[in-house]
Write a protein that holds these residues in place. Structure first.
Motif, short mmCIF file in Angstrom:
data_model
loop_
_atom_site.label_atom_id
_atom_site.label_comp_id
_atom_site.label_asym_id
_atom_site.label_seq_id
_atom_site.Cartn_x
_atom_site.Cartn_y
_atom_site.Cartn_z
N ALA A 178 -1.72 8.81 3.27
CA ALA A 178 -2.59 8.06 2.35
C ALA A 178 -2.54 6.57 2.66
CB ALA A 178 -2.19 8.31 0.90
N THR A 179 -1.33 6.09 3.02
CA THR A 179 -1.19 4.68 3.40
C THR A 179 -1.99 4.38 4.66
OG1 THR A 179 1.04 4.62 2.46
CG2 THR A 179 0.46 2.88 4.01
N ALA A 237 -5.70 4.28 3.85
CA ALA A 237 -6.08 3.08 3.10
C ALA A 237 -6.15 1.86 4.00
CB ALA A 237 -5.09 2.85 1.96
N THR A 275 0.83 -1.21 0.00
CA THR A 275 0.00 0.00 0.00
C THR A 275 0.87 1.26 0.00
OG1 THR A 275 -1.67 -1.21 1.27
CG2 THR A 275 -1.87 1.19 1.20
N THR A 301 2.12 1.77 -3.45
CA THR A 301 1.02 2.13 -4.34
C THR A 301 0.62 3.60 -4.17
OG1 THR A 301 0.15 -0.13 -4.29
CG2 THR A 301 -1.37 1.60 -5.00
N THR A 302 0.67 4.10 -2.94
CA THR A 302 0.32 5.50 -2.67
C THR A 302 1.50 6.44 -2.85
OG1 THR A 302 0.78 5.22 -0.30
CG2 THR A 302 -1.49 4.81 -1.05
#
Length: 395
Positions: A346-347, A350, A336, A339-340
């Motif tokens: 943001a992690t 998520a 994650t 991906t962010t």
């Protein structure tokens, strides 16, 4: 039809019409049926031999049995055989049924013209029998035609699927005659599809596949050669244009599930198997990278695709994450976080964690693996290791 006891007058009228059977059959085959849509396109030998013979058979069956006073169920064998032949030849069902209905009408006209004054009751008796017979004949014809057409269509679909599968898998011989039917003589787009949610049972799955097939046909403006297998699919489209940007959204609406689509282009039919493998790899890499459902191309995952390619050092790179293989929460946090684009907030959002918890997990990952995630080199190593682990299964 059932057994009927006809009056002597009705039997006499029927016997009087029998000598006209050959003439009536020619009239049906060459004149009366010409008004039917599409009939004029039939070959002359079909009209003069098969259609006329069937008409003669049907009229003789009726008139002779009526003349004998016995209208019990006769043989429908020839009607069934002809119906199967017409289905195999591709004659439309409406034309076949109309010809039988019109033939009954011509028979009624012949009876009417042959009836003498005072034979009105006999004529009504025969017409009543004729109408009673009609639904048996039409029912047998429709049933046989439909059964034969269903079998032929199933064979054609199976053959088409076999050709498409052989083409995508690279086992179809070059220049195969059925490639012409797919109109594959130039550039083509090859698609790989992945549906997030399974259908509820085989019936629902078949319905979803039909809707998605129709969606692909509409999106590209032509019949698309597609294969569906549960939650996945492959397709090849002869076109020089790129897929519509909203193709995944269209398919998701048709299929009732989120859809990821990857595509690659083949310059010619020979390149289709390689394009199919590439599309499948793009889809796998996009999934491993955590990209949201949508339409994916090579340019969208170019670095990740390159990093995930196997090679002499691939097993060593993948092994960097072995120390956290038993900690799925750390692997998920790493995935994650990458991906962010390494945005800790943001992690955290998520994963439903506090940003400090994310920092703690990232520190554990670094301690266990020795990969420094804050450096460009460490991030690239982590991405490559994740991709190599998650795309280890070949297409």
């Amino acid at each position: 039809m059932g057994d009927r006891l006809l009056s002597p007058a009705a039997r006499a009228l029927a016997l009087r019409c029998e000598p006209k059977v050959n003439e009536l059959a020619r009239h049906m085959a060459r004149e009366a049926f010409e008004s039917l849509p599409g009939y004029s396109q039939l070959p002359d030998d079909v009209k003069d031999i098969e259609v006329a013979a069937t008409a003669r058979y049907g009229m003789r069956q009726f008139l002779r049995r009526a003349g004998d006073g016995d209208l019990s169920d006769g043989s429908l064998r020839l009607f069934r055989e002809r119906a199967a032949q017409r289905a195999e030849e591709g004659m439309p069902l409406h034309l076949l049924l109309r010809s039988h209905s019109l033939g009954m009408y011509v028979m009624w006209q012949a009876l009417r013209d042959a009836a003498l004054p005072g034979e009105e009751a006999a004529l009504a008796e025969l017409v009543d029998c004729l109408l009673g017979i009609q639904h048996h004949v039409v029912g047998a014809v429709a049933e046989t035609y439909t059964d034969e057409r269903t079998a032929l269509d199933a064979d054609a679909r199976a053959q088409r699927r076999s050709v498409i599968r052989g083409l995508l898998d690279g086992v179809l011989p070059p220049g195969h005659v059925l490639l012409d039917e797919l109109c594959l003589d130039g550039s083509a787009v090859v698609l790989a599809l992945d549906l997030a949610d399974p259908a509820e049972g085989p019936v629902a799955e078949r319905r979803r596949q039909r809707r998605m097939q129709s969606c692909l046909d509409r999106a590209f403006g032509k019949e698309v050669a597609a294969l569906f297998d549960g939650g996945s699919g492959r397709a090849v489209v002869p076109t020089a244009a790129d897929p519509p940007a909203d193709l995944a959204q269209q398919l998701a609406k048709a299929g009732g599930a989120t859809v990821s689509v990857a595509w690659s282009r083949a310059a010619d039919p020979v390149g289709i198997p390689e394009a199919a493998r590439t599309a499948a790899e793009i889809l796998r890499v996009a999934r491993a990278c955590g990209l949201p459902p949508g339409l994916h191309r090579m340019e969208d995952v170019l670095l990740e695709y390159h990093l995930s390619r196997p090679g002499p050092s691939a097993h060593m790179v993948a092994a960097l994450l072995d120390p956290i293989a038993d900690r799925p929460e750390l692997l998920q946090t790493l995935r994650t976080h990458l991906t962010t684009r390494q945005d800790r907030r943001a992690t955290a959002a998520a994963l439903g964690l506090h940003p400090n918890s994310v920092d703690n997990r990232l520190a554990k990952i670094t301690d266990r693996t020795g990969v420094e995630l804050s450096s460009p080199r460490g991030s690239a190593l982590a991405i490559a290791a994740l991709l190599l682990r998650e795309t280890a299964v070949g297409p």
